[in-house]
Design a protein around this motif. Structure first.
Motif, PDB file in Angstrom:
ATOM      1  N   PRO A  23       0.821  -1.224   0.000  1.00 22.82           N
ATOM      2  CA  PRO A  23       0.000   0.000   0.000  1.00 22.82           C
ATOM      3  C   PRO A  23       0.850   1.268   0.000  1.00 22.82           C
ATOM      4  CG  PRO A  23      -0.061  -1.041   2.157  1.00 22.82           C
ATOM      5  CD  PRO A  23       0.654  -1.980   1.233  1.00 22.82           C
ATOM      6  N   GLU A  24       2.074   1.163   0.480  1.00 20.40           N
ATOM      7  CA  GLU A  24       2.956   2.328   0.508  1.00 20.40           C
ATOM      8  C   GLU A  24       3.362   2.771  -0.893  1.00 20.40           C
ATOM      9  OE1 GLU A  24       5.511  -1.246   0.266  1.00 20.40           O
ATOM     10  OE2 GLU A  24       3.796  -0.742   1.514  1.00 20.40           O
ATOM     11  N   GLU A  29      -3.140  10.865  -5.476  1.00 23.85           N
ATOM     12  CA  GLU A  29      -3.594  11.842  -4.479  1.00 23.85           C
ATOM     13  C   GLU A  29      -4.914  11.467  -3.809  1.00 23.85           C
ATOM     14  OE1 GLU A  29      -5.142  13.095  -8.502  1.00 23.85           O
ATOM     15  OE2 GLU A  29      -3.137  12.649  -7.760  1.00 23.85           O
ATOM     16  N   ARG A  30      -5.782  10.759  -4.506  1.00 26.54           N
ATOM     17  CA  ARG A  30      -7.050  10.368  -3.877  1.00 26.54           C
ATOM     18  C   ARG A  30      -6.812   9.393  -2.717  1.00 26.54           C
ATOM     19  NH1 ARG A  30     -11.410   9.737  -8.747  1.00 26.54           N
ATOM     20  NH2 ARG A  30     -11.335  11.917  -9.370  1.00 26.54           N
ATOM     21  N   PHE A  31      -5.792   8.604  -2.838  1.00 24.52           N
ATOM     22  CA  PHE A  31      -5.512   7.628  -1.784  1.00 24.52           C
ATOM     23  C   PHE A  31      -4.690   8.232  -0.654  1.00 24.52           C
ATOM     24  CE2 PHE A  31      -6.917   4.927  -5.143  1.00 24.52           C
ATOM     25  CZ  PHE A  31      -7.529   3.867  -4.504  1.00 24.52           C
ATOM     26  N   PHE A  37     -10.822   6.367   0.181  1.00 27.20           N
ATOM     27  CA  PHE A  37      -9.935   5.519  -0.605  1.00 27.20           C
ATOM     28  C   PHE A  37      -8.878   4.903   0.312  1.00 27.20           C
ATOM     29  CE2 PHE A  37     -11.648   8.441  -3.767  1.00 27.20           C
ATOM     30  CZ  PHE A  37     -12.064   7.551  -4.743  1.00 27.20           C
ATOM     31  N   ASP A  38      -8.739   3.590   0.228  1.00 30.63           N
ATOM     32  CA  ASP A  38      -7.832   2.857   1.111  1.00 30.63           C
ATOM     33  C   ASP A  38      -6.801   2.110   0.273  1.00 30.63           C
ATOM     34  OD1 ASP A  38      -6.573   1.333   3.035  1.00 30.63           O
ATOM     35  OD2 ASP A  38      -8.418   0.552   3.913  1.00 30.63           O
ATOM     36  N   ALA A  39      -5.560   2.503   0.359  1.00 30.24           N
ATOM     37  CA  ALA A  39      -4.490   1.888  -0.423  1.00 30.24           C
ATOM     38  C   ALA A  39      -4.281   0.417  -0.072  1.00 30.24           C
ATOM     39  CB  ALA A  39      -3.187   2.661  -0.231  1.00 30.24           C
ATOM     40  N   ARG A  40      -4.835  -0.036   1.048  1.00 28.68           N
ATOM     41  CA  ARG A  40      -4.715  -1.446   1.421  1.00 28.68           C
ATOM     42  C   ARG A  40      -5.676  -2.329   0.635  1.00 28.68           C
ATOM     43  NH1 ARG A  40      -5.947  -1.226   7.559  1.00 28.68           N
ATOM     44  NH2 ARG A  40      -7.657  -0.074   6.615  1.00 28.68           N
ATOM     45  N   ASP A  41      -6.727  -1.721   0.053  1.00 25.45           N
ATOM     46  CA  ASP A  41      -7.757  -2.460  -0.668  1.00 25.45           C
ATOM     47  C   ASP A  41      -7.335  -2.637  -2.123  1.00 25.45           C
ATOM     48  OD1 ASP A  41     -10.029  -3.380  -1.996  1.00 25.45           O
ATOM     49  OD2 ASP A  41     -11.398  -2.179  -0.764  1.00 25.45           O
TER      50      ASP A  41
END
Length: 161
Positions: A23-24, A29-31, A37-41
Motif C-alpha cells: 500500500p505504501e 492523491e485520492r488515496f 480511498f484505502d491503499a490497502r484495498d
C-alpha cells in the motif's frame, strides 16, 4: 508490553485475498488525501487505476506508476474489468481448478467398468485404475467422483430432437 489490536478491515481484506501487499507504493492523491480511498484495498486500487486511464484520460504509464503497478498489471486489470466488472479484480481462489487424477477419461472408464460389472467395489476400481492409468486413487475419491458425475447428469437438461 501490550499487544497491538488487529485492524478488522485489514483482516477482512487478508481473508478475501484482497489486501494490497504494497500500500505504501500507492502515490495517487485520492488515496493519500482521502479517508474513503484505502491503499490497502487491492480491488479498489486497481479499479481506480483503470478508471483513471479510461475516464480521466491519464496515460497508462502515469496511472500504473501512481498506483504502484507495472503497465502489464494495468492491462491485466483493465481486461478483468472489461470482462467481469470490478468483481474480475478479486483474485481467484488458489489451488487446483479441477481433478488431477480422476479426469473425465478416468471417470468414463470407471463407468464402463461398472456397466460391465455393477458388483465392483471402489477398492477394486482403485486397483484397476492403478493398473490401467498408473494412478493411485483412494476408493472414497472414486465414490465421490462417480456420485458427482451422477448428479451432474441428472442436472443437465435433455436436448430436444
Amino acid at each position: 508490553m501490550g499487544r497491538r489490536r488487529a485492524d478488522p478491515k485489514a483482516e477482512t481484506l487478508r481473508e478475501s485475498r484482497t489486501l494490497n501487499p504494497h500500500p505504501e507504493s500507492v502515490a495517487d492523491e485520492r488515496f493519500t488525501d482521502s479517508e474513503f480511498f484505502d491503499a490497502r484495498d487491492l480491488v479498489q486500487v486497481k479499479y481506480e487505476m483503470v478508471r483513471r486511464v479510461e475516464v480521466d484520460g491519464v496515460s497508462v504509464t502515469t496511472a500504473a506508476a501512481a498506483f504502484g503497478f507495472s503497465r502489464q498489471s494495468y492491462y491485466q486489470a483493465a481486461a478483468a474489468v472489461a470482462e467481469s466488472g470490478p468483481a474480475g479484480l478479486v483474485p481467484a481462489k488458489p489451488g487446483p481448478k479441477g481433478p488431477r487424477k480422476l479426469t473425465d477419461e478416468v471417470v468414463d472408464h470407471l463407468e464402463e467398468l461398472l456397466a460391465a460389472d455393477p458388483t465392483l467395489r471402489s477398492s477394486a476400481l482403485a486397483e484397476l485404475i492403478q493398473q490401467r492409468f498408473g494412478t493411485r486413487v483412494h476408493p472414497r475419491s472414486i465414490e465421490r467422483a462417480l456420485a458427482r458425475r451422477h448428479t451432474e447428469s441428472k442436472e443437465r437438461p435433455k436436448s430436444s430432437p
